[in-house]
Scaffold this motif. Structure first.
Motif, mmCIF file in Angstrom:
data_model
loop_
_atom_site.group_PDB
_atom_site.id
_atom_site.type_symbol
_atom_site.label_atom_id
_atom_site.label_comp_id
_atom_site.label_asym_id
_atom_site.label_seq_id
_atom_site.Cartn_x
_atom_site.Cartn_y
_atom_site.Cartn_z
ATOM 1 N N GLU A 208 0.834 -1.207 0.000
ATOM 2 C CA GLU A 208 0.000 0.000 0.000
ATOM 3 C C GLU A 208 0.864 1.251 0.000
ATOM 4 O O GLU A 208 0.611 2.203 -0.741
ATOM 5 N N ALA A 209 1.903 1.210 0.861
ATOM 6 C CA ALA A 209 2.777 2.389 0.962
ATOM 7 C C ALA A 209 3.431 2.681 -0.381
ATOM 8 O O ALA A 209 3.426 3.808 -0.868
ATOM 9 N N ILE A 210 3.979 1.648 -0.963
ATOM 10 C CA ILE A 210 4.698 1.891 -2.214
ATOM 11 C C ILE A 210 3.725 2.264 -3.317
ATOM 12 O O ILE A 210 4.013 3.118 -4.148
ATOM 13 N N SER A 211 2.561 1.605 -3.284
ATOM 14 C CA SER A 211 1.599 1.958 -4.319
ATOM 15 C C SER A 211 1.206 3.411 -4.200
ATOM 16 O O SER A 211 1.075 4.126 -5.186
ATOM 17 N N ARG A 212 1.015 3.825 -2.944
ATOM 18 C CA ARG A 212 0.623 5.220 -2.742
ATOM 19 C C ARG A 212 1.693 6.150 -3.270
ATOM 20 O O ARG A 212 1.422 7.100 -4.001
ATOM 21 N N SER A 213 2.949 5.869 -2.898
ATOM 22 C CA SER A 213 4.008 6.802 -3.324
ATOM 23 C C SER A 213 4.207 6.724 -4.827
ATOM 24 O O SER A 213 4.501 7.718 -5.473
ATOM 25 N N MET A 214 4.025 5.531 -5.378
ATOM 26 C CA MET A 214 4.159 5.384 -6.822
ATOM 27 C C MET A 214 3.099 6.190 -7.540
ATOM 28 O O MET A 214 3.348 6.835 -8.546
ATOM 29 N N SER A 215 1.914 6.082 -6.986
ATOM 30 C CA SER A 215 0.813 6.785 -7.626
ATOM 31 C C SER A 215 0.973 8.291 -7.534
ATOM 32 O O SER A 215 0.323 9.024 -8.266
ATOM 33 N N ASN B 17 -2.343 15.557 -15.407
ATOM 34 C CA ASN B 17 -3.047 14.392 -15.940
ATOM 35 C C ASN B 17 -2.137 13.215 -16.228
ATOM 36 O O ASN B 17 -2.512 12.313 -16.975
ATOM 37 N N SER B 18 -0.927 13.234 -15.637
ATOM 38 C CA SER B 18 -0.078 12.057 -15.763
ATOM 39 C C SER B 18 -0.656 10.945 -14.916
ATOM 40 O O SER B 18 -1.330 11.199 -13.916
ATOM 41 N N PHE B 19 -0.408 9.722 -15.319
ATOM 42 C CA PHE B 19 -0.773 8.617 -14.427
ATOM 43 C C PHE B 19 0.300 7.562 -14.458
ATOM 44 O O PHE B 19 1.061 7.445 -15.424
ATOM 45 N N ALA B 20 0.372 6.799 -13.340
ATOM 46 C CA ALA B 20 1.432 5.793 -13.209
ATOM 47 C C ALA B 20 0.835 4.433 -12.895
ATOM 48 O O ALA B 20 -0.253 4.318 -12.317
ATOM 49 N N PHE C 216 0.580 -9.066 -11.984
ATOM 50 C CA PHE C 216 -0.296 -8.629 -10.913
ATOM 51 C C PHE C 216 -0.209 -7.107 -10.825
ATOM 52 O O PHE C 216 0.831 -6.553 -10.571
ATOM 53 N N ILE C 217 -1.297 -6.430 -11.078
ATOM 54 C CA ILE C 217 -1.280 -4.970 -10.986
ATOM 55 C C ILE C 217 -1.368 -4.564 -9.524
ATOM 56 O O ILE C 217 -2.259 -5.015 -8.801
ATOM 57 N N LEU C 218 -0.446 -3.763 -9.091
ATOM 58 C CA LEU C 218 -0.405 -3.359 -7.691
ATOM 59 C C LEU C 218 -1.053 -1.989 -7.477
ATOM 60 O O LEU C 218 -1.678 -1.735 -6.471
ATOM 61 N N ALA C 219 -0.833 -1.086 -8.388
ATOM 62 C CA ALA C 219 -1.451 0.251 -8.258
ATOM 63 C C ALA C 219 -1.546 0.897 -9.636
ATOM 64 O O ALA C 219 -0.710 0.667 -10.491
ATOM 65 N N ASP C 220 -2.597 1.680 -9.833
ATOM 66 C CA ASP C 220 -2.775 2.374 -11.119
ATOM 67 C C ASP C 220 -3.473 3.693 -10.837
ATOM 68 O O ASP C 220 -4.584 3.705 -10.323
ATOM 69 N N SER C 221 -2.803 4.791 -11.142
ATOM 70 C CA SER C 221 -3.411 6.085 -10.805
ATOM 71 C C SER C 221 -4.173 6.687 -11.972
ATOM 72 O O SER C 221 -4.509 7.866 -11.958
ATOM 73 N N ASP C 222 -4.462 5.898 -12.989
ATOM 74 C CA ASP C 222 -5.241 6.407 -14.123
ATOM 75 C C ASP C 222 -6.699 6.539 -13.709
ATOM 76 O O ASP C 222 -7.364 5.547 -13.404
ATOM 77 N N PRO C 223 -7.237 7.748 -13.683
ATOM 78 C CA PRO C 223 -8.615 7.926 -13.228
ATOM 79 C C PRO C 223 -9.628 7.264 -14.164
ATOM 80 O O PRO C 223 -10.749 6.996 -13.767
ATOM 81 N N GLY C 224 -9.177 6.995 -15.398
ATOM 82 C CA GLY C 224 -10.121 6.376 -16.328
ATOM 83 C C GLY C 224 -9.976 4.869 -16.390
ATOM 84 O O GLY C 224 -10.433 4.242 -17.336
ATOM 85 N N PHE D 24 7.301 -0.114 -12.880
ATOM 86 C CA PHE D 24 6.338 0.977 -12.845
ATOM 87 C C PHE D 24 6.437 1.763 -14.145
ATOM 88 O O PHE D 24 7.513 1.899 -14.731
ATOM 89 N N VAL D 25 5.291 2.177 -14.595
ATOM 90 C CA VAL D 25 5.182 2.908 -15.867
ATOM 91 C C VAL D 25 4.570 4.272 -15.574
ATOM 92 O O VAL D 25 3.591 4.351 -14.848
ATOM 93 N N VAL D 26 5.179 5.303 -16.137
ATOM 94 C CA VAL D 26 4.621 6.653 -15.983
ATOM 95 C C VAL D 26 4.229 7.169 -17.362
ATOM 96 O O VAL D 26 5.048 7.139 -18.274
ATOM 97 N N ASN D 27 2.986 7.603 -17.499
ATOM 98 C CA ASN D 27 2.504 8.153 -18.775
ATOM 99 C C ASN D 27 2.210 9.635 -18.602
ATOM 100 O O ASN D 27 1.436 10.016 -17.729
ATOM 101 N N ILE D 28 2.854 10.416 -19.446
ATOM 102 C CA ILE D 28 2.700 11.879 -19.315
ATOM 103 C C ILE D 28 2.107 12.438 -20.600
ATOM 104 O O ILE D 28 2.651 12.219 -21.667
#
Lengths: 647, 100
Positions: free
Chosen positions: A210-217, A224-227, A236-244, A290-294
């Motif tokens: 959770e901690a890492i996912s939070r910081s990653m996100s 409007n970047s998402f990671a 296994f997807i751990l975290a995704d900050s894409d609102p869509g 981790f992938v960052v899309n800008i």
């Protein structure tokens, strides 16, 4: 002239201004575009650096966890080897695990877990776990219970299987720890070995995802970047900050993400929901990514905006400058030039009264001043010239009149004495262009004597003309007083010498013929000797004493001459306008040509005086060619026909 | 016309070169006016004089009168054939002191 150049200064100036502004504009635009591109690259590389730092930090965290797992494994090994020597195995275990669990990592807890029955054949469970309780490490005995039964846990079996296969540090797939932290976890573990190399247990370090996912996100370079943070090995997807993103995605497969397949490389371009993104993909040391899309536009938003602003400003400034410069050039150069051009044309068309009102303090102003001064000078000059010309014309007209008066003063009626058959006289005076001083004269003195005179005043123009009048009058008056020839000249000379400041003189020849006897008395004052044409047809110069000019020296006395004319003899008098007539080569007509000319005009019986005089004039003209007549040509001829009634 | 001037004590020698006519006589006139103070003998060297007109004769006559008035003398040297002819016809040959 280059035909493409415009024809007015205005247009040329405009062309120059446009060219200059355009050139500068292009230069600035080029530099700006370069700068803009460089900025974009800078921003991009900053992004890259930022993300790389994130990756390194995370890798470092992973490394720390792995190191901690390894340390705990060593402690476990130690504990195992000394198990027989340790007094209180459990106390040692919990103490050791607390002491060796590193608090400043991301781990929530760590433990040592011995395989069942390895410590003691009677004892199935032997484990020790410490956890981070708000910055204090505590021993957690909960996992040592039979309920928990750690050897059955998935993490235990997963790690045991991986380590057994040869991995030094193994990571479990993410799992939900419903027995403990009630959150998503992943555990790293190492094997504990006995002195033979047989695995007897394992150490673990737990990472609360959770901690890492939070910081990653929270990696959000732009709004409007998402990671994305995922376990690649286990898909296994751990975290995704894409609102869509489609709903709750934690735990789902990477293939469930609509865009993941399009970002295979470390850095790619992703078209996602119609927006162009730059995608950075980072593989972590433990098999996670981790992938960052800008969104590209967002990344470059500021510099794009600044660049557009700059273009607008450039355009505005360019336009304003062009207008301003053109306006200034117009004011300072075009308008004055057009004005001067107009005024010059006016002057050229003849209006010399123009006023040049150009008051600028520069070359154009001065040019205007010069132009005005020039026009004024021209005007004055023309006015003066007109005055002078008018004056000259007046004088010229008066001189013409003077010449006419002069000519009319000479007796011009031929034959002059029609009732006197003894003599015939013909004379002509052909003036040169300028009013001159030649004259002839003839008159009766008493009943039987006729006087003939030819004379030439020195010089030309009005002075000579005036002197001529005086001389002619004096000679005539004195002669008609019936004085002898020499006395006529003596007295005339004396009177001419009086009041003669200018020093003018006159040459003259006078002959007085007594028609009853044929005897002619004559006197010469420096004049050309006349030609005597005898009735037998021979022509020769009369031999006369030269005598000095009249009006020269007061004390001069004149010598008389005397000869007898026979019937048919002719005396031809002339002035030096005949003998000194010049042709184009500068040669003079001369005495010889005169005699020859006279000879040509003498026929046997009758001598036609007019024919003779005209003939000589013709010959002189022929000789002169086109050369203009420089001196008056004056001639007089007198023929003696003998006494009336004589055979 | 060129005028060469040589002062020798009280003798002034003027050598004339060219034509002595209406245009050039004023030069000789000016020379006579300006340079004849204290001159007792005036010599006109006409070796290089090509032509003389009535205006020239006038100036030479005035020179003669000038020297007469000063009780001095004037001599005319080396007149060319053409110039001599003019002097003889006009009677100047008898009035001037002409030498070879």
């Amino acid at each position: 002239m280059i035909p493409l150049l415009p024809r007015t200064i205005k247009a040329k100036m405009a062309l120059v201004v446009v060219i200059v502004v355009a050139a500068l504009g292009f230069l600035v635009a080029y530099l700006s575009i370069n700068t803009y591109r460089n900025y974009r690259m800078l921003l991009l590389s900053e992004c890259r650096s930022q993300i790389r730092r994130e990756k390194e930090r995370t890798n470092q965290d992973i490394q720390n966890l792995q190191d901690n797992a390894q340390e705990l494994a060593l402690i476990g090994e130690l504990q195992y080897r000394e198990r027989d020597g340790i007094r209180d195995f459990d106390a040692f275990g919990s103490y050791a695990v607390v002491q060796n669990f590193q608090i400043d990592t991301l781990a929530v807890g760590g433990g040592i877990w011995f395989a069942p029955y390895t410590i003691d054949p009677e004892r199935e469970l032997a484990c020790f776990y410490a956890y981070n309780d708000d910055e204090v490490v505590r021993h957690e005995p909960r996992f040592e219970t039979a309920e928990y039964h750690y050897p059955s846990q998935s993490w235990y079996t997963s790690i045991w299987a991986q380590v057994e296969k040869g991995q030094r540090v193994a990571w479990t797939p993410p799992y939900f720890d419903d027995a403990g932290t009630l959150s998503l976890m992943t555990t790293a573990g190492c094997g504990i070995y006995d002195k033979n190399g047989t695995m007897v247990g394992l150490s673990t370090v737990d990472w609360q995802l959770e901690a890492i996912s939070r910081s990653m996100s929270s990696i959000r370079p732009t709004p409007n970047s998402f990671a994305l943070f995922a376990d690649l090995e286990d898909d296994f997807i751990l975290a995704d900050s894409d609102p869509g993103r489609p709903g709750d995605i934690v735990g789902r497969s990477l293939s469930d993400l609509p865009w993941y397949a399009e970002t295979p490389m470390e850095e790619s371009i992703l078209e996602y929901r119609g927006v162009r993104h730059i995608s950075f993909r980072n593989l972590l040391d433990n098999g996670m990514i981790f992938v960052v899309n800008i969104p590209e536009d967002e990344l470059y938003h500021d510099i794009n905006r600044d660049f557009h602003r700059m273009i607008l400003m450039l355009a505005a400034v360019g336009l304003a400058t062009t207008i301003a410069v053109y306006a200034m050039l117009n004011r300072f150069i075009n308008r004055p030039v057009a004005y001067l051009s107009r005024k010059a044309k006016e002057i050229g068309d003849g209006n010399l009264d123009v006023e040049i009102a150009l008051h600028s303090n520069d070359e154009l102003g001065r040019f205007g001043g010069t132009l005005g001064a020039m026009a004024a000078n021209l005007r004055d000059h023309i006015r003066d010239l007109k005055a002078v010309t008018t004056e000259k014309e007046r004088i010229g007209a008066e001189l013409d009149i003077a010449r006419e008066i002069q000519s009319s003063m000479l007796p011009s009626i031929f034959p002059p004495f029609p009732d006197r058959e003894e003599i015939d006289i013909f004379a002509s005076m052909l003036p040169a262009k300028e009013v001159g001083g030649d004259f002839y004269d003839f008159f009766m003195v008493g009943r039987d004597r006729v006087a003939v005179i030819i004379a030439d005043v020195s010089g030309k123009g009005v002075p000579a003309a005036l002197f001529m009048v005086i001389a002619k009058t004096l000679i005539r008056n004195h002669a008609q007083m019936d004085l002898i020839t020499t006395e006529v000249f003596n007295r005339t000379n004396a009177q001419l010498c009086e009041n003669n400041q200018v020093g003018m003189f006159v040459t003259a020849f006078m002959g007085i013929l007594d028609v009853s006897t044929g005897i002619m008395e004559f006197v010469n004052a420096g004049h050309n000797p006349p030609v005597l044409i005898k009735e037998n047809g021979t022509a020769a110069f009369l031999s006369v004493q030269p005598g000095f000019v009249l009006g020269g020296i007061e004390t001069i006395r004149y010598q008389p001459g005397r000869m007898r004319l026979n019937r048919g003899d002719c005396l031809y008098l002339y002035t030096d306008g005949v003998t000194e007539a010049m042709n184009a080569e500068g040669g003079e007509f001369g005495n010889d040509r005169l005699i020859a000319s006279v000879n040509r005009r003498i026929s046997d019986d009758t001598l036609d005086l007019k024919n003779l005089l005209d003939g000589v004039k013709q010959d002189v003209d022929a000789f002169a060619g086109g050369t203009p007549q420089f001196d008056d040509i004056t001639m007089l001829g007198i023929v003696y026909s003998g006494m009336k009634g004589e055979p | 016309m060129q005028i060469q001037k040589i002062h020798n004590g009280t003798t002034l020698r003027l050598a004339l070169e060219g034509r002595l006519d209406t245009m050039t006589s004023p030069e000789l006139e000016a020379e006579l006016k300006g340079s004849t103070d204290g001159v007792e003998e005036l010599v006109l060297d006409l070796t290089n004089l090509e032509y003389i007109s009535s205006a020239g004769l006038r100036v030479i006559l005035s020179a003669q009168k000038l020297m007469n008035a000063k009780k001095g003398t004037m001599r005319v040297l080396n007149a060319s054939a053409g110039v001599m002819e003019v002097f003889e016809m006009t009677g100047f040959a008898n009035v001037l002191c002409i030498e070879k």
